[in-house]
Scaffold this motif. Structure first.
Motif, short mmCIF file in Angstrom:
data_model
loop_
_atom_site.label_atom_id
_atom_site.label_comp_id
_atom_site.label_asym_id
_atom_site.label_seq_id
_atom_site.Cartn_x
_atom_site.Cartn_y
_atom_site.Cartn_z
N ALA A 122 0.90 -1.15 -0.10
CA ALA A 122 -0.07 0.04 -0.03
C ALA A 122 1.01 1.23 -0.06
O ALA A 122 0.81 2.08 -0.69
CB ALA A 122 -0.84 -0.11 1.27
N LEU A 123 2.02 1.25 0.74
CA LEU A 123 2.87 2.40 1.03
C LEU A 123 3.59 2.66 -0.46
O LEU A 123 3.60 3.62 -1.19
CB LEU A 123 3.78 2.15 2.05
N MET A 124 4.14 1.49 -1.11
CA MET A 124 4.57 1.69 -2.34
C MET A 124 3.74 2.13 -3.51
O MET A 124 3.97 2.94 -4.30
CB MET A 124 5.17 0.47 -2.86
N ALA A 125 2.43 1.90 -3.43
CA ALA A 125 1.34 2.22 -4.36
C ALA A 125 0.87 3.45 -4.12
O ALA A 125 0.21 4.39 -5.06
CB ALA A 125 0.37 1.20 -4.64
N SER A 126 0.94 4.13 -3.02
CA SER A 126 0.42 5.34 -2.79
C SER A 126 0.89 6.70 -2.93
O SER A 126 0.40 7.69 -3.16
CB SER A 126 0.31 5.42 -1.06
N GLY A 127 2.30 6.48 -3.42
CA GLY A 127 2.99 7.93 -3.91
C GLY A 127 3.39 8.76 -2.57
O GLY A 127 3.86 9.68 -2.88
N GLN A 128 3.03 8.22 -1.38
CA GLN A 128 3.35 8.95 -0.11
C GLN A 128 4.95 8.58 0.19
O GLN A 128 5.62 7.74 -0.54
CB GLN A 128 2.41 8.70 0.82
N ASN A 129 5.39 9.15 1.11
CA ASN A 129 6.69 8.94 1.74
C ASN A 129 7.10 7.61 2.04
O ASN A 129 6.60 7.21 3.13
CB ASN A 129 7.15 9.95 2.66
N GLY A 130 7.92 6.95 1.38
CA GLY A 130 8.42 5.84 1.76
C GLY A 130 9.41 5.58 2.42
O GLY A 130 10.02 4.54 2.54
N GLN A 131 10.27 6.74 2.42
CA GLN A 131 11.59 6.66 3.43
C GLN A 131 11.55 6.83 4.75
O GLN A 131 12.08 6.56 5.41
CB GLN A 131 12.41 8.06 2.78
N SER A 132 10.12 7.76 5.03
CA SER A 132 10.05 7.72 6.42
C SER A 132 8.62 7.53 6.79
O SER A 132 7.83 8.41 6.35
CB SER A 132 10.18 9.27 6.91
N PHE A 133 8.23 6.59 7.53
CA PHE A 133 7.00 6.08 7.65
C PHE A 133 6.96 5.27 9.14
O PHE A 133 7.61 4.86 9.55
CB PHE A 133 6.27 5.28 6.71
N ALA A 134 5.39 5.49 9.49
CA ALA A 134 5.22 4.59 10.87
C ALA A 134 4.03 3.72 10.67
O ALA A 134 3.19 4.25 10.18
CB ALA A 134 5.10 5.79 11.94
N PHE A 135 4.01 2.64 10.95
CA PHE A 135 2.72 1.89 11.14
C PHE A 135 1.92 1.90 12.40
O PHE A 135 2.83 1.44 13.45
CB PHE A 135 3.03 0.33 10.71
N ASN A 136 0.91 2.32 12.56
CA ASN A 136 0.35 2.64 13.78
C ASN A 136 -0.60 1.61 14.45
O ASN A 136 -1.49 1.77 15.41
CB ASN A 136 -0.30 4.02 13.82
N GLY A 137 -1.16 0.60 13.24
CA GLY A 137 -2.00 -0.30 13.51
C GLY A 137 -3.36 0.19 13.79
O GLY A 137 -3.71 1.06 13.10
N TYR A 138 -3.89 -0.08 14.69
CA TYR A 138 -5.35 0.34 14.90
C TYR A 138 -5.64 1.37 15.56
O TYR A 138 -4.78 1.71 16.62
CB TYR A 138 -6.53 -1.00 15.67
N LEU A 139 -6.45 2.32 15.22
CA LEU A 139 -6.65 3.38 16.07
C LEU A 139 -7.86 3.16 17.21
O LEU A 139 -8.58 2.10 16.88
CB LEU A 139 -7.20 4.54 15.22
N PRO A 140 -7.97 3.92 18.09
CA PRO A 140 -9.01 3.76 19.17
C PRO A 140 -10.41 3.57 18.66
O PRO A 140 -10.68 4.23 17.71
CB PRO A 140 -8.71 4.88 20.25
N VAL A 141 -11.12 2.72 19.23
CA VAL A 141 -12.68 2.54 18.89
C VAL A 141 -13.45 3.80 19.12
O VAL A 141 -14.36 4.34 18.45
CB VAL A 141 -12.87 1.15 19.18
N LYS A 142 -13.44 4.30 20.41
CA LYS A 142 -14.28 5.27 20.85
C LYS A 142 -13.91 6.64 19.76
O LYS A 142 -12.86 7.11 19.79
CB LYS A 142 -13.93 5.58 22.31
N PRO A 143 -15.04 7.26 19.51
CA PRO A 143 -14.65 8.43 18.56
C PRO A 143 -14.00 9.56 19.12
O PRO A 143 -13.32 9.96 18.34
CB PRO A 143 -16.57 8.57 18.25
N HIS A 144 -14.18 9.88 20.31
CA HIS A 144 -13.38 11.06 20.54
C HIS A 144 -11.93 10.72 20.87
O HIS A 144 -11.12 11.48 20.36
CB HIS A 144 -14.03 11.33 22.18
N GLU A 145 -11.56 9.54 21.29
CA GLU A 145 -10.43 8.91 21.28
C GLU A 145 -9.65 9.01 19.75
O GLU A 145 -8.41 9.24 19.45
CB GLU A 145 -10.16 7.81 22.09
N ARG A 146 -10.29 8.27 18.86
CA ARG A 146 -9.98 8.08 17.65
C ARG A 146 -9.78 9.54 16.80
O ARG A 146 -8.78 9.54 16.34
CB ARG A 146 -11.04 7.40 17.01
#
Length: 129
Positions: A21-45
């Protein structure tokens, strides 16, 4: 445990939807972070989305997320409401499948487009600049 016991660990090559996905995105592939899942609660997300957007914009670092497939639509809507208009959002779904979908656009542009059919499909979300 293997490393602690001195047992050699050998990774096998193969597709990784995150990197694809990162390769196909056209976004920065030199510096990236995989954050996994975001919080489920809307305010926290919402707070997490804004925090990661600031990181993407200030550091130029692509921020990568996944979501449970049945919550993809809700996450995308939350991103479109929370992110700044010029932030770039990539949505990549069903990578390597005949139904593959990859699109990168500013949030301003995404807001004018029909939403992709990503419900119950494995998807990766990337925000950047």
């Amino acid at each position: 445990a293997c490393h602690r016991k001195g047992i050699k660990v050998v990774p096998l090559s193969g597709p990784s939807s995150i990197f694809m996905a990162l390769m196909a995105s056209g976004q920065n592939g030199q510096s990236f972070a995989f954050n996994g899942y975001l919080p489920v609660k809307p305010h926290e997300r919402r707070g997490a989305i804004r925090k990661y957007e600031q990181r993407a914009l200030s550091e130029g670092q692509s921020q990568i997320f996944i979501e449970t497939p049945y919550r993809n639509g809700a996450l995308m809507e939350e991103m479109l409401q929370s992110l700044g208009s010029e932030t770039v959002l990539t949505v990549a779904a069903d990578l390597t499948a005949p139904t593959e979908y990859v699109r990168s656009a500013t949030v301003r542009k995404w807001r004018t487009l029909p939403r992709p059919e990503i419900h119950k499909r494995p998807a990766i979300f990337i925000i950047g600049r």
